[in-house]
Design an enzyme around this catalytic site. Structure first.
Site, short mmCIF file in Angstrom:
data_model
loop_
_atom_site.label_atom_id
_atom_site.label_comp_id
_atom_site.label_asym_id
_atom_site.label_seq_id
_atom_site.Cartn_x
_atom_site.Cartn_y
_atom_site.Cartn_z
N GLY A 11 0.82 -1.20 0.00
CA GLY A 11 0.00 0.00 0.00
C GLY A 11 0.86 1.25 0.00
O GLY A 11 2.09 1.18 0.12
N ASP A 12 0.19 2.39 -0.19
CA ASP A 12 0.88 3.69 -0.16
C ASP A 12 1.95 3.79 -1.25
O ASP A 12 2.98 4.44 -1.06
CB ASP A 12 1.50 3.95 1.23
N LYS A 15 -0.76 5.30 -5.46
CA LYS A 15 -1.83 4.94 -6.41
C LYS A 15 -2.70 6.14 -6.74
O LYS A 15 -3.10 6.32 -7.89
CB LYS A 15 -2.72 3.82 -5.82
N GLY A 16 -2.99 6.98 -5.73
CA GLY A 16 -3.89 8.12 -5.94
C GLY A 16 -3.40 8.98 -7.09
O GLY A 16 -4.18 9.38 -7.96
N GLY A 39 -6.43 5.65 1.72
CA GLY A 39 -6.21 7.10 1.73
C GLY A 39 -5.50 7.44 0.44
O GLY A 39 -4.32 7.14 0.30
N HIS A 40 -6.23 7.96 -0.54
CA HIS A 40 -5.61 8.28 -1.83
C HIS A 40 -5.37 9.79 -1.91
O HIS A 40 -6.29 10.58 -1.80
CB HIS A 40 -6.49 7.79 -2.99
N GLN A 222 -5.45 -0.37 -1.05
CA GLN A 222 -4.48 -1.27 -0.40
C GLN A 222 -3.59 -1.92 -1.47
O GLN A 222 -3.33 -1.27 -2.47
CB GLN A 222 -5.18 -2.33 0.49
N THR A 237 -5.34 -7.02 4.96
CA THR A 237 -6.68 -6.47 5.06
C THR A 237 -7.67 -7.59 4.72
O THR A 237 -7.25 -8.72 4.46
CB THR A 237 -6.84 -5.21 4.17
N GLY A 300 -2.17 8.79 9.94
CA GLY A 300 -1.05 9.65 10.34
C GLY A 300 0.11 8.88 10.94
O GLY A 300 1.12 9.46 11.34
N ARG A 303 5.21 5.48 8.59
CA ARG A 303 5.32 4.21 7.87
C ARG A 303 6.70 3.60 8.09
O ARG A 303 7.69 4.32 8.19
CB ARG A 303 5.09 4.43 6.38
P1 IMP Z 1 -7.57 -2.86 7.93
O1 IMP Z 1 -7.68 -2.83 6.44
O2 IMP Z 1 -7.96 -1.56 8.59
O3 IMP Z 1 -8.26 -4.04 8.52
O4 IMP Z 1 -6.02 -3.03 8.30
C1 IMP Z 1 -5.30 -4.23 7.99
C2 IMP Z 1 -3.87 -3.93 7.58
O5 IMP Z 1 -3.87 -3.26 6.32
C3 IMP Z 1 -3.12 -2.99 8.54
O6 IMP Z 1 -1.75 -3.38 8.55
C4 IMP Z 1 -3.25 -1.63 7.88
O7 IMP Z 1 -2.21 -0.75 8.23
C5 IMP Z 1 -3.18 -2.02 6.42
N1 IMP Z 1 -3.86 -1.07 5.54
C6 IMP Z 1 -5.19 -0.92 5.35
N2 IMP Z 1 -5.44 0.03 4.45
C7 IMP Z 1 -4.25 0.49 4.04
C8 IMP Z 1 -3.86 1.47 3.06
O8 IMP Z 1 -4.68 2.10 2.37
N3 IMP Z 1 -2.52 1.67 2.93
C9 IMP Z 1 -1.60 0.95 3.64
N4 IMP Z 1 -1.92 0.03 4.54
C10 IMP Z 1 -3.24 -0.21 4.73
#
Ligand code: IMP
Length: 425
Positions: A11-12, A15-16, A39-40, A222, A237, A300, A303
């Site tokens: 993730g991160d 992509k946005g 979060g895009h 994600q 996730t 916030g 990372r």
């Molecule tokens: P959940 O999706 O809130 O259940 O989180 C599960 C895992 O996915 C955790 O390690 C989160 O930090 C990670 N995660 C969920 N959404 C994102 C994202 O958009 N970017 C990066 N990590 C994410």
């Protein structure tokens, strides 16, 4: 031309920004999984926009934006986000649609998410975003979820009360406070009214667009390594952010997907708990975090940062069938004397993995095998074409492509829209 865009790491990846770039050439943008955990970030006209659930295509007037059936959506958070979008001067009316089949994230899902995390012993915490994603998908798979279409039904209050009763039993078993059905229903009345005009049959809508020759962009949230099936389970996730999820999460068929774009950051980051083979806890990791502004767009949280992992990228290319890579944040590496690429994981008994192992205890016995390349020590953010990049920067990108496979489509050297270099897509 229908395109699926996926994250290839944890993730991160940026992509946005890539979605924003591809949206300019699409008629419709569709979210197919995840929810407000995403979060895009898009930087346009010197202004920064962060969207969690509304497709970032909303920032392009006239583009159709869809929340597909695979998404779990928090109605209150979505209504707030639509208000913010209006405040920025964009109009969702007539071009924003929510699948009637999309499941709802309700306040008890958020409470269960937090209570479950709190109850997990140290090493087994997932580090979720606390947005209720896991419990909402559990309810869906357990066939006890509520869907966007239910918001419109006269018996919605009864459905909510039944869910609250069951959720409160679980919350109390976890030692947490229960939630109040009346309070929740009171809050939902204006929200349901605000969302009602957007809820529709998006399967027919999307097929109608495809049959009319429109270009659809399917926007993954994600990433591959957070996929419930292919990621670092259980530190993942609860959805399928990989390309297959684009079909199950929208109702478009695999035959309607023309290309897959994978987004790769030119180093690696991860938020939350779980394995991260190339993680750096030294000054180099700190430099990546500082130069890359690596703090979560949703929570916030700082990372975790590390070198580029070609094992992950190759695995992601295979699973998603990546045609083109969108590589991001090259400029973050501008200061390093040397840069490293991880090409395998060596286990303590000498065996080397060239693909990502399913067994996390085996992974814990591994150390990364690195190739070291010279850095370029030159700012790249103002570069406007691939050929104008410093030679060592091109060597780094090309070595990654050699190991990982796939073609380069887009290379990004900074946060603004203008810093996206097209290289063949
Ligand atoms: P959940 O999706 O809130 O259940 O989180 C599960 C895992 O996915 C955790 O390690 C989160 O930090 C990670 N995660 C969920 N959404 C994102 C994202 O958009 N970017 C990066 N990590 C994410």
């Amino acid at each position: 031309m229908n395109t699926v865009l996926v994250g290839a790491q944890w993730g991160d990846e940026g992509k946005g920004k890539v979605i924003d770039f591809l949206t300019a050439e699409s008629d419709a943008v569709v979210r197919f999984q995840g929810g407000s955990n995403a979060g895009h970030t898009v930087v346009a006209g010197g202004r920064k926009y962060v969207l969690h659930i509304v497709p970032s295509g909303i920032l392009h007037e006239g583009k159709i934006c869809v929340i597909g059936n695979g998404v779990v959506m928090d109605p209150a958070a979505l209504a707030d986000e639509l208000e913010a979008v209006r405040g920025w001067g964009y109009t969702p009316e007539g071009r924003f649609f929510i699948s009637e089949r999309a499941h709802l994230v309700m306040p008890w899902h958020r409470a269960l998410d937090k209570a479950d995390e709190a109850a997990r012993p140290g090493g087994s915490k997932i580090g979720t975003t606390g947005r209720g994603i896991g419990p909402a998908y559990s309810a869906k798979v357990g066939r006890e979820g509520l869907r966007a279409g239910d918001l419109l039904k006269p018996d919605f209050p009864d459905l909510v009360r039944a869910c609250v009763e069951a959720a409160n039993r679980k919350l109390r078993a976890l030692g947490a406070d229960g939630v109040d059905a009346d309070e929740i229903l009171a809050g939902l009345v204006p929200v349901a009214a605000a969302l009602k005009p957007f809820v529709t049959d998006t399967v027919s809508l999307l097929h109608g667009l495809a049959e009319g020759g429109k270009d659809i962009l399917l926007e993954g949230a994600q990433a591959t390594m957070l996929d419930i099936d292919f990621g670092t389970y259980p530190f993942v996730t609860s959805s399928n952010p990989t390309a297959g999820g684009a079909c199950t999460g929208t109702g478009l068929s695999p035959r309607q997907i023309d290309r897959v774009v994978g987004v790769l950051k030119l180093y690696t980051t991860r938020v939350g708990e779980g394995p991260f083979p190339t993680e750096l806890t030294d000054a180099d990791g700190e430099t990546l975090r500082r130069r890359g502004g690596e703090f979560g767009a949703t929570t916030g949280r700082p990372r975790r940062c590390g070198w580029f992992d070609a094992v992950v990228a190759r695995y992601a290319r295979r699973i998603n069938g990546v045609d083109f890579w969108a590589m991001t944040k090259l400029d973050v590496l501008d200061e390093f004397d040397t840069v490293k690429i991880c090409t395998g994981y060596r286990r303590d008994d000498g065996f080397t993995y060239d693909t990502f192992p399913a067994d996390l205890s085996a992974l814990a016995r591994c150390t990364p095998v690195y190739e070291e390349l010279p850095g370029w020590k030159t700012p790249t953010s103002a570069v406007t074409s691939y050929d104008a990049l410093p030679e060592n920067a091109r060597r780094y990108v090309e070595r990654i492509l050699e190991i990982v496979g796939g073609k380069l489509g887009v290379l990004s050297v900074g946060p603004a829209r203008e810093t996206t270099l097209r290289t063949g897509i």
